[in-house]
Design a protein around this motif. Structure first.
Motif, PDB file in Angstrom:
ATOM      1  N   HIS A   1       0.849  -1.206   0.000  1.00 28.77           N
ATOM      2  CA  HIS A   1       0.000   0.000   0.000  1.00 28.77           C
ATOM      3  C   HIS A   1       0.882   1.252   0.000  1.00 28.77           C
ATOM      4  O   HIS A   1       0.568   2.258  -0.623  1.00 28.77           O
ATOM      5  N   TYR A   2       2.013   1.173   0.720  1.00 32.63           N
ATOM      6  CA  TYR A   2       2.945   2.297   0.754  1.00 32.63           C
ATOM      7  C   TYR A   2       3.406   2.661  -0.656  1.00 32.63           C
ATOM      8  O   TYR A   2       3.484   3.832  -1.024  1.00 32.63           O
ATOM      9  N   ARG A   3       3.682   1.657  -1.459  1.00 33.34           N
ATOM     10  CA  ARG A   3       4.085   1.905  -2.845  1.00 33.34           C
ATOM     11  C   ARG A   3       2.938   2.559  -3.629  1.00 33.34           C
ATOM     12  O   ARG A   3       3.154   3.447  -4.454  1.00 33.34           O
ATOM     13  N   GLN A   4       1.719   2.128  -3.352  1.00 35.23           N
ATOM     14  CA  GLN A   4       0.574   2.747  -4.019  1.00 35.23           C
ATOM     15  C   GLN A   4       0.490   4.223  -3.631  1.00 35.23           C
ATOM     16  O   GLN A   4       0.228   5.084  -4.468  1.00 35.23           O
TER      17      GLN A   4
ATOM     18  N   GLN B   1       7.123  -0.088 -14.674  1.00 35.53           N
ATOM     19  CA  GLN B   1       8.039  -0.778 -13.762  1.00 35.53           C
ATOM     20  C   GLN B   1       7.283  -1.454 -12.626  1.00 35.53           C
ATOM     21  O   GLN B   1       7.609  -2.564 -12.213  1.00 35.53           O
ATOM     22  N   GLU B   2       6.282  -0.747 -12.129  1.00 31.07           N
ATOM     23  CA  GLU B   2       5.523  -1.295 -10.998  1.00 31.07           C
ATOM     24  C   GLU B   2       4.730  -2.515 -11.421  1.00 31.07           C
ATOM     25  O   GLU B   2       4.681  -3.514 -10.700  1.00 31.07           O
ATOM     26  N   MET B   3       4.118  -2.454 -12.593  1.00 32.51           N
ATOM     27  CA  MET B   3       3.362  -3.609 -13.081  1.00 32.51           C
ATOM     28  C   MET B   3       4.290  -4.784 -13.338  1.00 32.51           C
ATOM     29  O   MET B   3       3.956  -5.933 -13.060  1.00 32.51           O
ATOM     30  N   GLU B   4       5.475  -4.485 -13.846  1.00 35.84           N
ATOM     31  CA  GLU B   4       6.457  -5.547 -14.085  1.00 35.84           C
ATOM     32  C   GLU B   4       6.863  -6.219 -12.783  1.00 35.84           C
ATOM     33  O   GLU B   4       6.969  -7.449 -12.695  1.00 35.84           O
ATOM     34  N   LEU B   5       7.130  -5.389 -11.786  1.00 34.89           N
ATOM     35  CA  LEU B   5       7.475  -5.919 -10.464  1.00 34.89           C
ATOM     36  C   LEU B   5       6.362  -6.831  -9.992  1.00 34.89           C
ATOM     37  O   LEU B   5       6.598  -7.949  -9.505  1.00 34.89           O
ATOM     38  N   CYS B   6       5.141  -6.360 -10.142  1.00 37.07           N
ATOM     39  CA  CYS B   6       3.976  -7.114  -9.689  1.00 37.07           C
ATOM     40  C   CYS B   6       3.863  -8.443 -10.437  1.00 37.07           C
ATOM     41  O   CYS B   6       3.637  -9.489  -9.826  1.00 37.07           O
ATOM     42  N   THR B   7       4.069  -8.384 -11.737  1.00 34.00           N
ATOM     43  CA  THR B   7       4.029  -9.608 -12.556  1.00 34.00           C
ATOM     44  C   THR B   7       5.073 -10.606 -12.092  1.00 34.00           C
ATOM     45  O   THR B   7       4.783 -11.785 -11.874  1.00 34.00           O
ATOM     46  N   ASP B   8       6.307 -10.123 -11.929  1.00 33.68           N
ATOM     47  CA  ASP B   8       7.393 -11.005 -11.484  1.00 33.68           C
ATOM     48  C   ASP B   8       7.021 -11.696 -10.182  1.00 33.68           C
ATOM     49  O   ASP B   8       7.194 -12.906 -10.011  1.00 33.68           O
ATOM     50  N   LEU B   9       6.545 -10.913  -9.234  1.00 33.75           N
ATOM     51  CA  LEU B   9       6.253 -11.471  -7.917  1.00 33.75           C
ATOM     52  C   LEU B   9       5.059 -12.427  -7.964  1.00 33.75           C
ATOM     53  O   LEU B   9       5.085 -13.480  -7.330  1.00 33.75           O
TER      54      LEU B   9
ATOM     55  N   ARG C   1      -1.833  -5.268  -7.748  1.00 35.10           N
ATOM     56  CA  ARG C   1      -2.062  -5.118  -9.181  1.00 35.10           C
ATOM     57  C   ARG C   1      -3.315  -4.274  -9.453  1.00 35.10           C
ATOM     58  O   ARG C   1      -3.310  -3.409 -10.326  1.00 35.10           O
ATOM     59  N   ARG C   2      -4.378  -4.562  -8.685  1.00 36.86           N
ATOM     60  CA  ARG C   2      -5.610  -3.783  -8.859  1.00 36.86           C
ATOM     61  C   ARG C   2      -5.341  -2.301  -8.653  1.00 36.86           C
ATOM     62  O   ARG C   2      -5.769  -1.469  -9.450  1.00 36.86           O
ATOM     63  N   HIS C   3      -4.659  -1.983  -7.530  1.00 35.42           N
ATOM     64  CA  HIS C   3      -4.394  -0.585  -7.201  1.00 35.42           C
ATOM     65  C   HIS C   3      -3.577   0.101  -8.291  1.00 35.42           C
ATOM     66  O   HIS C   3      -3.891   1.209  -8.719  1.00 35.42           O
ATOM     67  N   VAL C   4      -2.484  -0.553  -8.692  1.00 37.18           N
ATOM     68  CA  VAL C   4      -1.595   0.074  -9.657  1.00 37.18           C
ATOM     69  C   VAL C   4      -2.309   0.251 -10.989  1.00 37.18           C
ATOM     70  O   VAL C   4      -2.222   1.307 -11.623  1.00 37.18           O
TER      71      VAL C   4
ATOM     72  N   LEU D   1      -9.037 -15.120 -11.171  1.00 38.71           N
ATOM     73  CA  LEU D   1     -10.444 -14.956 -11.557  1.00 38.71           C
ATOM     74  C   LEU D   1     -11.067 -13.736 -10.889  1.00 38.71           C
ATOM     75  O   LEU D   1     -11.824 -12.990 -11.502  1.00 38.71           O
ATOM     76  N   ALA D   2     -10.732 -13.537  -9.622  1.00 36.85           N
ATOM     77  CA  ALA D   2     -11.262 -12.366  -8.909  1.00 36.85           C
ATOM     78  C   ALA D   2     -10.763 -11.087  -9.553  1.00 36.85           C
ATOM     79  O   ALA D   2     -11.503 -10.100  -9.661  1.00 36.85           O
ATOM     80  N   TYR D   3      -9.512 -11.092 -10.003  1.00 32.00           N
ATOM     81  CA  TYR D   3      -8.944  -9.921 -10.674  1.00 32.00           C
ATOM     82  C   TYR D   3      -9.692  -9.658 -11.977  1.00 32.00           C
ATOM     83  O   TYR D   3     -10.021  -8.519 -12.298  1.00 32.00           O
TER      84      TYR D   3
END
Lengths: 330, 478
Positions: B246-249, B325-333, B347-350, B466-468
């Motif tokens: 959330h801090y990153r958001q 970059q943030e989406m990429e980080l999210c994808t990797d993780l 991912r939703r937030h970003v 699915l929720a996403y």
């Protein structure tokens, strides 16, 4: 695959409601006043008394508590500024001002206090942006907005504050997921969501909530064990059975939860030997979790427990007597 | 001696021992309880080993009630305590029971009358947090102390004439205050990080961190971006920490706000916290540099109220790049750690922030981001710079290191509203490599979900995917 953060309810966990044991536990709590643990928690004593008395009233056992002793105690906690402290000699704060008014409302005895001064104290906590400080030192938190309006609602004095500004501030704490945090920009948290939806109910502004979006976030708190957590990837905790469930009730989405699984979880949090509820099965009990376990069961329709009001967490019959009917969405 | 008198003597000695320990070793960095059920004959229960202070558990049941009641007697004016005794007693109390609000309030009063300095109180709070990393009252008190520090570091008067007159004479003082503020800010970040590491998803620590940035570093692009960079590794190792993500958001949202504000303001570069951050590799501030002097009209010490300067703006990659970059980080993780709800929430937030940013900024970007063609000819120096393939960390470090060399050049070359003059730094970016394909949009998100579902072996991962998808359809796809 990953193990989702959750508890596993053992097959021998309690599955029946043990109301008598809980009443005995609360009645005996704090009788040894020089207990070390008791001293440690003195800083919130007024709230502790509210938790104990409310759960006793919900169980129809309020008469077992010492009304006179408690009234005298509360009287000696009102300060010159009008605010109430958690215990004698401690500093006043809006949290304990609310708890005091809730307790005295149970006894229909609010007038042992100087009500006008108390209203002045609460009014004085409102800031220019509509937010409320907790005390004279200025910490801002949406919890305090809730405490302020709940206190005034119980006293019939909501006109003492600038409600429009107060609403504006709380709405500024609404997040993209429909939830609320403690200040603008803060993470959504079930406890803060309860305070903000409760606030908006009292303020008559529930239509400003995105009920479907928030309802979705709230029902995502339910885990496979049936218990509820307060935020993603946290363990379930019985107190969230209150914060989340009451919020869902307020916004008219309580049917989105699997009620029977939640009920099993709450019952599993009882301690068959000592009475009382713990945060999760097998842990140590305390009055806080005992109230919210019982209140949660009441919201789920438990027949042996009085109806609880989801906004103020007090027996409905007390609010009926006061003529208070905070809004709920349907 | 009666038993209770003996107890009193013992407890008074323990209180003294604790405070002497702090006097002997000002570098104590952690406190804890030593499980020790019985007193050893005639030995103090206070143990100091290197920089760790321990209290043997047997004495706590005498110690706490004694100091607790003593403080309350004082508060009720039934017993006088001098300032030094109050300092000692509240210190002991708060190390044992850091949620005792009234004890913190006594210290506030001591601070107000000068018997305590703010840094001492911040130190006590830091210690208390090593034992009680969530303690709400400790964080609340901390914010009050920081507000006192902010007031001490702010311009003393609003009288502009008086400020102008005292201008140059007070430059040294302003520098001192500015450095103090930076130190305090830096320390706060560290305290928050420690507490976050001691307790998972520590809501209070992270919301405090946000408060600090909101109140002590407003508009400071460099701090915001540095935080985003430095937290990358931490969150990658704490993939369940919802508060950390959330801090990153929050940081992304703040960067969006600051960068879009700077597009609408025309003014000469003002000194800001961005130009004298302790993280910058060069000595700061630069005396004699015309843009770093306050001209007596504002102080570099106060949190910068003015919008980001073009200079600050150049420190930060453009928003599309940050989102990418943030989406990429999210994808990797998400791919490395299947089945973590926190990552999908992130991912939703970003995506939500990105989606709304694009909607708000499409009119600034002539080509729009739906285009497939590489944007090699894109010369806008402002927000719409395209992303490139240099590693996110590499980009950040390169920029900071080259900032001071380029600073003067940048200030002269850059048009304030970013139009017309080709930015030399864009040329540098171009040289780093071919641009990435355009940042994610709804179609690419749906293919991502499909890929996850296809290769998915974790049932939870499947559910979250699915929720996403459901969230994209109901919240975004309108």
């Amino acid at each position: 695959g990953t193990q989702v953060k959750d508890v596993v309810i053992k097959s021998d966990a309690p599955s029946a409601l043990l109301l008598d044991k809980h009443a005995d536990y609360i009645a005996a709590y704090g009788s040894k006043k020089d207990d070390y643990e008791y001293t440690l928690s003195e800083y919130l004593r007024m709230s502790g008394i509210y938790w104990g008395l409310t759960v006793m009233d919900l169980m129809g056992q309020l008469t077992r508590m010492n009304q006179q002793e408690i009234s005298d105690f509360i009287k000696s906690c009102q300060h010159d500024c009008g605010g109430i402290s958690a215990s004698i000699g401690h500093d006043p704060h809006v949290l304990y001002t609310l708890s005091a008014v809730q307790i005295l409302s149970l006894y229909d005895n609010v007038n042992v206090l100087d009500v006008d001064k108390m209203v002045e104290y609460v009014r004085g906590l409102q800031q220019e942006d509509g937010s409320f400080a907790g005390d004279k030192w200025g910490e801002i938190d949406t919890r305090f907005s809730f405490c302020a309006v709940a206190t005034l609602a119980l006293l019939g004095r909501l006109d003492a504050i600038n409600m429009d500004k107060a609403v504006e501030f709380v709405l500024s704490c609404m997040n993209f997921d429909g939830g609320f945090g403690c200040r603008p920009g803060s993470e959504s948290h079930a406890g803060q969501i309860y305070c903000c939806t409760g606030f908006l109910s009292i303020a008559g502004q529930l239509h400003q909530v995105n009920a479907d979006l928030l309802g979705w976030w709230l029902c995502e708190r339910q885990l496979p064990s049936g218990g509820l957590n307060g935020r993603p990837e946290k363990l379930p905790d019985v107190c969230y059975s209150w914060w989340v469930l009451a919020s869902l009730k307020i916004i008219g989405r309580i049917h989105w939860i699997d009620k029977s699984k939640l009920r099993s979880f709450i019952l599993a949090c009882q301690d068959e030997e000592t009475g009382g509820f713990a945060d999760r099965p097998g842990d140590m009990v305390d009055p806080f979790h005992t109230l919210f376990g019982v209140a949660g069961l009441s919201l789920l329709g438990e027949g042996q427990i009085k109806d609880v009001n989801p906004v103020l967490c007090m027996p409905e019959d007390v609010l009926e007597r006061l003529g208070l009917h905070p809004d709920l969405l349907s | 001696m009666a038993e209770s008198e003996e107890e009193d003597v013992l407890v008074q000695r323990v209180v003294k021992d604790i405070n002497n320990a702090f006097k002997r070793n000002p570098n104590i960095d952690e406190i804890g309880l030593i499980l020790c059920p019985e007193a050893r004959y005639n030995r103090s229960p206070i143990v100091l080993v290197e920089n760790k202070l321990g209290v043997e558990s047997w004495c706590v049941k005498f110690l706490l009630p004694y100091v607790h009641n003593k403080l309350l007697l004082y508060r009720q004016r039934k017993q006088w305590l001098d300032r030094e005794a109050l300092v000692d007693i509240t210190c002991t109390l708060l190390l044992l029971n850091s949620d005792f609000t009234t004890a913190w309030n006594v210290r506030k009063e001591l601070l107000q009358c000068g018997a305590l300095n703010p840094e001492r109180d911040l130190y006590l709070g830091k210690l208390a947090l090593t034992k009680f990393p969530k303690s709400p009252e400790t964080w609340i008190h901390r914010r009050w102390v920081l507000q006192q520090v902010l007031q001490e570091c702010s311009p003393p008067s609003s009288d502009r004439k008086e400020q102008r007159d005292s201008g140059l004479r007070d430059a040294a003082e302003r520098t001192r205050l500015s450095e103090r503020l930076h130190r305090v800010l830096h320390d706060e970040m560290k305290v928050c990080a420690d507490a976050a590491s001691r307790y998972p998803s520590n809501y209070n620590a992270w919301s405090h961190r946000i408060w600090v940035l909101q109140n002590m570093a407003q508009g400071n692009l460099k701090v915001l971006h540095d935080e985003l960079s430095s937290m990358r590794e931490w969150v990658s190792m704490h993939v369940s920490d919802h508060s950390g993500f959330h801090y990153r958001q929050f940081l992304l949202k703040a960067l969006v706000r600051e960068l879009s504000q700077s597009m609408h303001h025309h003014h000469a570069p003002w000194p800001s916290l961005g130009s004298s951050s302790p993280r910058s590799p060069s000595p700061d501030p630069q005396p004699g540099h015309p843009h770093h002097q306050a001209n007596g009209e504002a102080t570099a010490a106060a949190p910068c109220p003015s919008p980001a300067t073009p200079e600050d703006q150049s420190l930060v990659p453009a928003m599309p790049q940050l989102f990418h970059q943030e989406m990429e980080l999210c994808t990797d993780l998400i791919q490395s750690f299947p089945g973590h709800e926190t990552l999908w929430c992130h991912r939703r937030h970003v995506f939500y922030l990105w989606h709304h940013w694009r909607r708000d900024h499409d009119h600034h970007d002539g080509q729009g981001c739906g285009s497939e063609s590489p944007q090699l000819n894109h010369t806008d120096a402002g927000l719409s710079s395209y992303p490139h393939t240099a590693s996110p960390r590499g980009v950040g470090i390169d920029r900071v290191e080259s900032r001071n060399g380029q600073a003067q050049e940048g200030q002269n070359a850059m048009e304030v509203d970013g139009v017309g003059v080709p930015d030399p730094r864009n040329t540098k970016r171009l040289k780093r490599g071919p641009p990435d394909p355009c940042p994610p949009a709804l179609p690419s998100e749906h293919s991502f979900i499909a890929r996850v579902l296809e290769g998915c072996r974790s049932p939870e991962q499947g559910c979250f995917a699915l929720a996403y998808r459901k969230w994209l359809d109901s919240v975004i796809g309108q």
